[in-house]
Design a protein around this motif. Structure first.
Motif, PDB file in Angstrom:
ATOM      1  N   ASP A 165       0.885  -1.175   0.000  1.00 13.36           N
ATOM      2  CA  ASP A 165       0.000   0.000   0.000  1.00 13.36           C
ATOM      3  C   ASP A 165       0.913   1.212   0.000  1.00 13.36           C
ATOM      4  O   ASP A 165       1.460   1.602   1.035  1.00 13.36           O
ATOM      5  N   VAL A 166       1.107   1.793  -1.194  1.00 18.46           N
ATOM      6  CA  VAL A 166       2.109   2.841  -1.345  1.00 18.46           C
ATOM      7  C   VAL A 166       1.534   4.046  -2.093  1.00 18.46           C
ATOM      8  O   VAL A 166       0.495   3.965  -2.755  1.00 18.46           O
ATOM      9  N   VAL A 167       2.248   5.135  -1.960  1.00 21.16           N
ATOM     10  CA  VAL A 167       1.952   6.342  -2.736  1.00 21.16           C
ATOM     11  C   VAL A 167       3.116   6.537  -3.699  1.00 21.16           C
ATOM     12  O   VAL A 167       4.282   6.532  -3.292  1.00 21.16           O
ATOM     13  N   VAL A 168       2.803   6.668  -4.981  1.00 23.28           N
ATOM     14  CA  VAL A 168       3.808   6.870  -6.016  1.00 23.28           C
ATOM     15  C   VAL A 168       3.738   8.332  -6.452  1.00 23.28           C
ATOM     16  O   VAL A 168       2.667   8.846  -6.759  1.00 23.28           O
ATOM     17  N   LYS A 169       4.903   8.993  -6.454  1.00 22.89           N
ATOM     18  CA  LYS A 169       4.945  10.419  -6.771  1.00 22.89           C
ATOM     19  C   LYS A 169       6.066  10.708  -7.765  1.00 22.89           C
ATOM     20  O   LYS A 169       7.085  10.015  -7.771  1.00 22.89           O
ATOM     21  N   PRO A 170       5.894  11.765  -8.572  1.00 27.09           N
ATOM     22  CA  PRO A 170       7.046  12.238  -9.344  1.00 27.09           C
ATOM     23  C   PRO A 170       7.995  12.978  -8.407  1.00 27.09           C
ATOM     24  O   PRO A 170       7.562  13.622  -7.447  1.00 27.09           O
ATOM     25  N   GLY A 198      -0.394  17.934  -6.305  1.00 32.76           N
ATOM     26  CA  GLY A 198      -0.983  16.608  -6.455  1.00 32.76           C
ATOM     27  C   GLY A 198      -0.861  16.000  -7.828  1.00 32.76           C
ATOM     28  O   GLY A 198      -1.377  14.898  -8.064  1.00 32.76           O
ATOM     29  N   ARG A 199      -0.173  16.681  -8.741  1.00 32.13           N
ATOM     30  CA  ARG A 199      -0.049  16.145 -10.102  1.00 32.13           C
ATOM     31  C   ARG A 199       0.787  14.872 -10.106  1.00 32.13           C
ATOM     32  O   ARG A 199       1.901  14.853  -9.576  1.00 32.13           O
ATOM     33  N   GLY A 200       0.251  13.823 -10.721  1.00 28.02           N
ATOM     34  CA  GLY A 200       0.996  12.582 -10.863  1.00 28.02           C
ATOM     35  C   GLY A 200       1.100  11.741  -9.609  1.00 28.02           C
ATOM     36  O   GLY A 200       1.801  10.735  -9.594  1.00 28.02           O
ATOM     37  N   THR A 221       1.976  -2.209 -13.734  1.00 31.81           N
ATOM     38  CA  THR A 221       1.688  -1.326 -14.869  1.00 31.81           C
ATOM     39  C   THR A 221       2.252   0.070 -14.628  1.00 31.81           C
ATOM     40  O   THR A 221       2.843   0.685 -15.526  1.00 31.81           O
ATOM     41  N   THR A 222       2.084   0.578 -13.415  1.00 34.93           N
ATOM     42  CA  THR A 222       2.567   1.924 -13.081  1.00 34.93           C
ATOM     43  C   THR A 222       4.078   2.012 -13.207  1.00 34.93           C
ATOM     44  O   THR A 222       4.612   2.931 -13.837  1.00 34.93           O
ATOM     45  N   PHE A 223       4.779   1.049 -12.640  1.00 34.10           N
ATOM     46  CA  PHE A 223       6.238   1.087 -12.671  1.00 34.10           C
ATOM     47  C   PHE A 223       6.763   0.818 -14.086  1.00 34.10           C
ATOM     48  O   PHE A 223       7.813   1.348 -14.467  1.00 34.10           O
TER      49      PHE A 223
END
Length: 233
Positions: free
Chosen positions: A82-87, A93-95, A107-109
């Motif tokens: 259970d993680v939050v992925v950020k630029p 909050g973009r991305g 898929t995200t990675f």
């Protein structure tokens, strides 16, 4: 003025312009910088921010920053699935997305690595949907609790609302410690509020927007910013 989003080349150029202004301050240049570019370089980079904060002993969510899908999937598992992925670069909050499914994580990675982006994987800190912003403006400081009932993000994009809360001395001391180490005189230091009441550093904004804060702060934030600017001249 904000640092708008852009390519690495655009951001590098803008920071180079600021570095040039610093070199020319006190000579023929009439510009005054409140926050030096060296401080902004740390604040706009979420990895650099947490790495610097770690040396200060400031608590932050468990985070792994990696450069491959395989390493990112390992981080996803190690951080509890259970993680939050950020630029690393970006704001408002973009991305930013919360990932709780292994297939979605894959898929995200995959997408991030195909874009030659790094994978910033941070453990989700419950309950979500609430954080504390300490807005530091020179000698002034304001504590603003932001919350959202519909999203784990608390900014405007996440449907968040703001509430001015009494400043606690420990909040201000921690925020000022970070700002002083970074070299920031005008900044927002954003903390996640855990279920136990502990604060964990989320990010530092060296060019903070303050229109939302002004809706709940009685004093004129613009006047306080001008005060800092005048003192720097």
């Amino acid at each position: 003025r904000t640092m708008p989003s852009g390519s690495l080349e655009q951001i590098t150029f803008r920071l180079a312009v600021l570095h040039d202004l610093v070199r020319r301050q006190g000579k023929a240049c009439r510009s005054t910088l409140v926050n030096p570019p060296s401080a902004l370089e740390i604040a706009i980079d979420k990895f650099a921010t947490l790495a610097r904060a770690r040396t200060l002993g400031v608590p932050a969510p468990a985070t792994q920053v990696v450069q491959s899908r395989a390493a990112a999937m390992e981080a996803f598992d190690e951080l509890g699935g259970d993680v939050v992925v950020k630029p690393i670069f970006g704001g408002e909050g973009r991305g930013v997305m919360r990932v709780r499914d292994a297939e979605l994580a894959w898929t995200t990675f995959s997408t991030l690595t195909q874009m030659n982006a790094v994978c910033y994987v941070q453990q989700f800190v419950p309950p979500g949907g609430v954080d504390l912003r300490v807005l530091v403006i020179g000698e002034h400081a304001h504590a603003i609790r932001r919350s959202s009932e519909s999203d784990f993000r608390t900014n405007v994009r996440g449907g968040g609302r703001s509430e001015l809360v009494p400043m606690q001395s420990t909040w201000e001391q921690s925020a000022r410690r970070v700002c002083e180490d970074f070299g920031l005189k005008f900044a927002s230091v954003d903390w996640l509020e855990t279920e136990s009441g502990e604060l964990q550093l989320m990010e530092v904004n060296g060019i903070p927007g303050w229109k939302g804060a002004q809706r709940v702060v009685q004093e004129s934030i613009a006047d306080q910013i001008l005060e800092v600017l005048v003192n720097e001249r």
